[in-house]
Design a protein around this motif. Structure first.
Motif, PDB file in Angstrom:
ATOM      1  N   ALA A   1       0.955  -1.127  -0.079  1.00  0.00           N
ATOM      2  CA  ALA A   1      -0.189   0.098   0.077  1.00  0.00           C
ATOM      3  C   ALA A   1       0.933   1.161  -0.028  1.00  0.00           C
ATOM      4  O   ALA A   1       0.665   2.126  -0.776  1.00  0.00           O
ATOM      5  CB  ALA A   1      -1.029   0.070   1.099  1.00  0.00           C
ATOM      6  N   ARG A   2       1.956   1.244   0.729  1.00  0.00           N
ATOM      7  CA  ARG A   2       2.710   2.237   0.833  1.00  0.00           C
ATOM      8  C   ARG A   2       3.646   2.513  -0.561  1.00  0.00           C
ATOM      9  O   ARG A   2       3.687   3.553  -0.890  1.00  0.00           O
ATOM     10  CB  ARG A   2       3.644   2.217   2.058  1.00  0.00           C
ATOM     11  N   LEU A   3       3.987   1.341  -1.032  1.00  0.00           N
ATOM     12  CA  LEU A   3       4.452   1.583  -2.303  1.00  0.00           C
ATOM     13  C   LEU A   3       3.793   2.119  -3.488  1.00  0.00           C
ATOM     14  O   LEU A   3       4.304   2.877  -4.248  1.00  0.00           O
ATOM     15  CB  LEU A   3       5.287   0.023  -2.848  1.00  0.00           C
ATOM     16  N   GLN A   4       2.560   1.612  -3.339  1.00  0.00           N
ATOM     17  CA  GLN A   4       1.384   2.312  -4.430  1.00  0.00           C
ATOM     18  C   GLN A   4       1.326   3.546  -4.101  1.00  0.00           C
ATOM     19  O   GLN A   4       1.430   4.399  -5.079  1.00  0.00           O
ATOM     20  CB  GLN A   4       0.075   1.490  -4.223  1.00  0.00           C
ATOM     21  N   GLN A   5       1.057   4.001  -3.005  1.00  0.00           N
ATOM     22  CA  GLN A   5       1.150   5.396  -2.593  1.00  0.00           C
ATOM     23  C   GLN A   5       2.458   6.333  -3.168  1.00  0.00           C
ATOM     24  O   GLN A   5       2.131   7.386  -3.664  1.00  0.00           O
ATOM     25  CB  GLN A   5       1.097   5.641  -1.157  1.00  0.00           C
ATOM     26  N   ALA A   6       3.698   5.608  -2.880  1.00  0.00           N
ATOM     27  CA  ALA A   6       4.830   6.326  -3.418  1.00  0.00           C
ATOM     28  C   ALA A   6       5.044   6.444  -5.074  1.00  0.00           C
ATOM     29  O   ALA A   6       5.130   7.550  -5.504  1.00  0.00           O
ATOM     30  CB  ALA A   6       5.789   5.649  -2.884  1.00  0.00           C
ATOM     31  N   LEU A   7       4.311   5.261  -5.457  1.00  0.00           N
ATOM     32  CA  LEU A   7       4.284   5.393  -7.094  1.00  0.00           C
ATOM     33  C   LEU A   7       3.280   6.403  -7.531  1.00  0.00           C
ATOM     34  O   LEU A   7       3.333   7.126  -8.558  1.00  0.00           O
ATOM     35  CB  LEU A   7       3.740   3.966  -7.531  1.00  0.00           C
ATOM     36  N   ASP A   8       1.931   6.493  -6.791  1.00  0.00           N
ATOM     37  CA  ASP A   8       1.169   7.573  -7.332  1.00  0.00           C
ATOM     38  C   ASP A   8       1.804   8.903  -7.110  1.00  0.00           C
ATOM     39  O   ASP A   8       1.574   9.851  -8.054  1.00  0.00           O
ATOM     40  CB  ASP A   8      -0.216   7.482  -6.429  1.00  0.00           C
ATOM     41  N   GLU A   9       2.481   9.145  -6.046  1.00  0.00           N
ATOM     42  CA  GLU A   9       3.132  10.333  -5.777  1.00  0.00           C
ATOM     43  C   GLU A   9       4.321  10.573  -6.677  1.00  0.00           C
ATOM     44  O   GLU A   9       4.327  11.828  -7.314  1.00  0.00           O
ATOM     45  CB  GLU A   9       3.819  10.560  -4.509  1.00  0.00           C
ATOM     46  N   ASN A  10       4.954   9.548  -7.290  1.00  0.00           N
ATOM     47  CA  ASN A  10       6.066   9.658  -8.354  1.00  0.00           C
ATOM     48  C   ASN A  10       5.200  10.064  -9.567  1.00  0.00           C
ATOM     49  O   ASN A  10       6.024  10.696 -10.166  1.00  0.00           O
ATOM     50  CB  ASN A  10       6.895   8.394  -8.351  1.00  0.00           C
ATOM     51  N   ALA A  11       4.402   9.345  -9.896  1.00  0.00           N
ATOM     52  CA  ALA A  11       3.574   9.734 -10.910  1.00  0.00           C
ATOM     53  C   ALA A  11       3.249  11.164 -11.216  1.00  0.00           C
ATOM     54  O   ALA A  11       3.373  11.790 -12.002  1.00  0.00           O
ATOM     55  CB  ALA A  11       2.591   8.905 -11.293  1.00  0.00           C
TER      56      ALA A  11
ATOM     57  N   GLN B   1       4.581  16.634 -12.835  1.00  0.00           N
ATOM     58  CA  GLN B   1       4.968  18.198 -12.555  1.00  0.00           C
ATOM     59  C   GLN B   1       6.230  18.447 -13.290  1.00  0.00           C
ATOM     60  O   GLN B   1       6.548  19.562 -13.693  1.00  0.00           O
ATOM     61  CB  GLN B   1       4.792  18.463 -11.201  1.00  0.00           C
ATOM     62  N   LEU B   2       7.296  17.584 -13.014  1.00  0.00           N
ATOM     63  CA  LEU B   2       8.679  17.786 -13.575  1.00  0.00           C
ATOM     64  C   LEU B   2       8.289  18.020 -15.213  1.00  0.00           C
ATOM     65  O   LEU B   2       9.257  18.764 -15.763  1.00  0.00           O
ATOM     66  CB  LEU B   2       9.588  16.638 -13.436  1.00  0.00           C
ATOM     67  N   LEU B   3       7.694  17.012 -15.868  1.00  0.00           N
ATOM     68  CA  LEU B   3       7.628  17.233 -17.226  1.00  0.00           C
ATOM     69  C   LEU B   3       7.067  18.574 -17.694  1.00  0.00           C
ATOM     70  O   LEU B   3       7.486  19.336 -18.415  1.00  0.00           O
ATOM     71  CB  LEU B   3       6.375  16.334 -17.961  1.00  0.00           C
ATOM     72  N   VAL B   4       6.081  19.449 -16.788  1.00  0.00           N
ATOM     73  CA  VAL B   4       5.665  20.714 -16.919  1.00  0.00           C
ATOM     74  C   VAL B   4       6.698  21.566 -16.949  1.00  0.00           C
ATOM     75  O   VAL B   4       6.950  22.522 -17.610  1.00  0.00           O
ATOM     76  CB  VAL B   4       4.375  21.129 -16.125  1.00  0.00           C
ATOM     77  N   GLN B   5       7.346  21.419 -15.664  1.00  0.00           N
ATOM     78  CA  GLN B   5       8.575  22.230 -15.682  1.00  0.00           C
ATOM     79  C   GLN B   5       9.571  22.229 -16.576  1.00  0.00           C
ATOM     80  O   GLN B   5      10.192  23.209 -16.951  1.00  0.00           O
ATOM     81  CB  GLN B   5       9.289  22.069 -14.081  1.00  0.00           C
ATOM     82  N   ALA B   6      10.074  21.081 -17.066  1.00  0.00           N
ATOM     83  CA  ALA B   6      11.036  20.869 -17.851  1.00  0.00           C
ATOM     84  C   ALA B   6      10.414  21.478 -19.335  1.00  0.00           C
ATOM     85  O   ALA B   6      11.388  22.082 -20.074  1.00  0.00           O
ATOM     86  CB  ALA B   6      11.359  19.301 -18.403  1.00  0.00           C
ATOM     87  N   ARG B   7       9.297  21.414 -19.705  1.00  0.00           N
ATOM     88  CA  ARG B   7       8.859  21.943 -20.767  1.00  0.00           C
ATOM     89  C   ARG B   7       8.708  23.584 -20.652  1.00  0.00           C
ATOM     90  O   ARG B   7       9.027  24.295 -21.664  1.00  0.00           O
ATOM     91  CB  ARG B   7       7.253  21.558 -21.129  1.00  0.00           C
ATOM     92  N   GLU B   8       8.374  24.008 -19.545  1.00  0.00           N
ATOM     93  CA  GLU B   8       8.477  25.385 -19.267  1.00  0.00           C
ATOM     94  C   GLU B   8       9.967  25.910 -19.431  1.00  0.00           C
ATOM     95  O   GLU B   8      10.368  27.036 -19.973  1.00  0.00           O
ATOM     96  CB  GLU B   8       7.913  25.907 -18.000  1.00  0.00           C
ATOM     97  N   ALA B   9      10.988  25.170 -18.686  1.00  0.00           N
ATOM     98  CA  ALA B   9      12.380  25.451 -18.895  1.00  0.00           C
ATOM     99  C   ALA B   9      12.764  25.340 -20.491  1.00  0.00           C
ATOM    100  O   ALA B   9      13.917  26.235 -20.586  1.00  0.00           O
ATOM    101  CB  ALA B   9      13.060  24.510 -17.982  1.00  0.00           C
ATOM    102  N   GLY B  10      12.480  24.454 -21.252  1.00  0.00           N
ATOM    103  CA  GLY B  10      12.967  24.445 -22.692  1.00  0.00           C
ATOM    104  C   GLY B  10      12.354  25.581 -23.293  1.00  0.00           C
ATOM    105  O   GLY B  10      12.795  26.031 -24.004  1.00  0.00           O
ATOM    106  N   VAL B  11      10.958  25.923 -22.963  1.00  0.00           N
ATOM    107  CA  VAL B  11      10.565  27.208 -23.573  1.00  0.00           C
ATOM    108  C   VAL B  11      11.336  28.552 -23.190  1.00  0.00           C
ATOM    109  O   VAL B  11      11.731  29.209 -23.984  1.00  0.00           O
ATOM    110  CB  VAL B  11       9.310  27.378 -23.193  1.00  0.00           C
ATOM    111  N   ALA B  12      11.841  28.503 -21.896  1.00  0.00           N
ATOM    112  CA  ALA B  12      12.463  29.682 -21.377  1.00  0.00           C
ATOM    113  C   ALA B  12      14.037  29.674 -22.127  1.00  0.00           C
ATOM    114  O   ALA B  12      14.699  30.757 -22.460  1.00  0.00           O
ATOM    115  CB  ALA B  12      12.608  29.701 -19.837  1.00  0.00           C
ATOM    116  N   ASP B  13      14.411  28.511 -22.199  1.00  0.00           N
ATOM    117  CA  ASP B  13      15.958  28.419 -22.977  1.00  0.00           C
ATOM    118  C   ASP B  13      15.821  28.756 -24.381  1.00  0.00           C
ATOM    119  O   ASP B  13      16.876  29.220 -24.708  1.00  0.00           O
ATOM    120  CB  ASP B  13      16.271  26.829 -22.627  1.00  0.00           C
ATOM    121  N   GLU B  14      14.898  28.160 -24.876  1.00  0.00           N
ATOM    122  CA  GLU B  14      14.743  28.540 -26.314  1.00  0.00           C
ATOM    123  C   GLU B  14      14.500  30.112 -26.467  1.00  0.00           C
ATOM    124  O   GLU B  14      15.294  30.831 -27.507  1.00  0.00           O
ATOM    125  CB  GLU B  14      13.495  27.876 -26.968  1.00  0.00           C
TER     126      GLU B  14
END
Length: 460
Positions: free
Chosen positions: A218-228, A233-246
């Motif tokens: 149960a804890r592992l599933q919760q951690a997987l959900d949190e990681n997802a 969130q990291l994908l959104v930030q990476a996309r924003e960072a890519g836009v800013a870098d461009e």
């Protein structure tokens, strides 16, 4: 061999073993709870229907041997009455004891009555001891813990008496035989009781382990959900960072190409506006047109993320030589370009970075230094490439560099940002009145082409 394996294990496992015809699932740790539940279910069936089966066997054997072992009518009637009472007792307990797992006063009374009936039947006919064997099964469920040993011993007395020839033993030899058989039974039920205790302990450990595994899962599933969620969130930030870098890349490209080109065009048009010499004006207008065409080409390449136009059809050394020559012709400042070491084809990003840094350094010299001479040196070393741009201009204090404004260029910050993008560095050495030196160092990242030996000294 299969028969030997079937006989292996504890008596508890032998009683509850699966039928060979039933499919045996692959055991896993998470199946242990289900397996334990199946064992408990089979115990329920055994304790519910076993008494009727063993009572039936005892009745058949008792009355089948009545001619030899029950010679009188009174004994037959007594045996029949006891069998009827035993049947009524089991019918009553099959209802009252359904789902029974823990000992109570009622279950203890039931065990005692059943033992008494079995003992009396065995006294009349030793074959009735099959019913007495019920005392070995379920004693821990029917009797309080402190009475379990007493109940097992009483059942052992009944069975040992039957196996030694019946009650009462007629002579001393039969009493000795009875004692020996009773001792064997006592030893056996003591061993089985110990094995049962170990089995119960193992089951409890398995249950605790399974419960812990479920909590861990149960804890592992919760951690997987949190990681997802974190991954999203990291994908959104990476996309924003890519836009800013461009955006930063395009801003730097525009500054290094279009802005510098427009600056040159303005300088050429100012000369045209301040001269009456038509030939000189025509010359500077031609230079302004060339700068405009070059800036347009650079703008298109920047949008498509291509390298500098100077690198389009030539290597780094030739591109820098051309850049220095064009800058000298445009500004009228004497410029020298030198290559040291063995020139090699470098990665496109490395070459583009060095050309842009050289263009920015030359542009800064033209705008701020008021220099009369400038030297540009490209040095190939073992693991890095160095670009040095030195002038004899006014110089400045590097510690008092002004912040970049909307009207200015990217300057030193832009050069350093470009170098850092390819794991390089830019250092500035300057002093008011003693000129300025810009030194850029980047890793030597080769292409797979064969090195080309170059070493020359050019003056423009």
């Amino acid at each position: 061999m299969h028969e030997t394996e079937d006989m292996r294990g504890t008596w508890y496992e032998a009683i509850t073993r699966r039928s060979p015809r039933e499919p045996v699932p692959s055991p896993t740790s998470l199946d242990a709870a289900a397996a334990h539940d199946r064992v408990e279910e089979r115990w329920e069936h055994l304790l519910r229907w076993g008494p009727f089966v063993l009572l039936g066997v005892s009745v058949l054997l008792t009355f089948g041997s009545a001619a030899q072992l029950l010679p009188s009518a009174a004994e037959r009637w007594a045996a029949g009455a006891l069998c009827a009472v035993a049947l009524l007792l089991e019918l009553w307990w099959s209802r009252a004891g359904r789902g029974h797992k823990a000992p109570t006063a009622t279950s203890a009374v039931y065990y005692a009555i059943r033992w008494a009936i079995a003992f009396a039947l065995s006294w009349l006919n030793p074959f009735a001891a099959f019913y007495a064997a019920l005392g070995y099964f379920g004693a821990e469920r029917l009797l309080p813990r402190r009475w379990v040993t007493v109940g097992l011993f009483a059942s052992a007395v009944t069975i040992a008496g039957s196996q030694s020839g019946g009650f009462p033993p007629p002579n001393g030899a039969r009493w000795l035989l009875f004692g020996a058989i009773l001792a064997v039974h006592v030893a056996l039920f003591w061993v089985f009781a110990k094995l049962n205790t170990y089995e119960v302990q193992r089951t409890e450990v398995q249950r605790a382990t399974i419960a812990e595994l479920e909590r861990t899962n149960a804890r592992l599933q919760q951690a997987l959900d949190e990681n997802a969620a974190l991954h999203a969130q990291l994908l959104v930030q990476a996309r924003e960072a890519g836009v800013a870098d461009e955006r930063r890349r395009l801003a730097a490209e525009i500054h290094d190409t279009i802005a510098q080109g427009l600056t040159g065009i303005i300088a050429q048009l100012q000369v045209v506006a301040n001269t009456d010499d038509r030939a000189l004006a025509h010359e500077h207008l031609g230079r302004a047109a060339d700068l405009a065409r070059s800036s347009l080409g650079e703008a298109r390449r920047s949008v498509h993320n291509l390298g500098p136009a100077a690198l389009q059809d030539q290597g780094l050394a030739e591109a820098l030589k051309q850049t220095v020559a064009e800058w000298s012709a445009r500004t009228g400042v004497r410029a020298e370009f030198t290559v040291t070491g063995t020139a090699e084809p470098l990665h496109d990003e490395i070459e583009g970075t060095l050309v842009r840094i050289a263009q920015e350094a030359l542009s800064n010299t033209a705008r701020h230094a008021a220099a009369t001479r400038i030297g540009v040196t490209l040095s190939y070393m073992d693991d890095e490439v160095a670009l040095d741009v030195r002038d004899d201009g006014a110089g400045f204090d590097p510690l008092t560099l002004p912040q970049r404004s909307g009207a200015g260029g990217f300057g030193v910050d832009g050069m350093r940002a470009r170098a850092e993008r390819v794991a390089g560095t830019v250092e500035i050495e300057s002093e008011p009145g003693f000129g300025t030196a810009v030194s850029a160092r980047v890793p030597l990242v080769r292409k797979e082409d064969r090195p080309v030996a170059l070493g020359h000294h050019d003056k423009d």
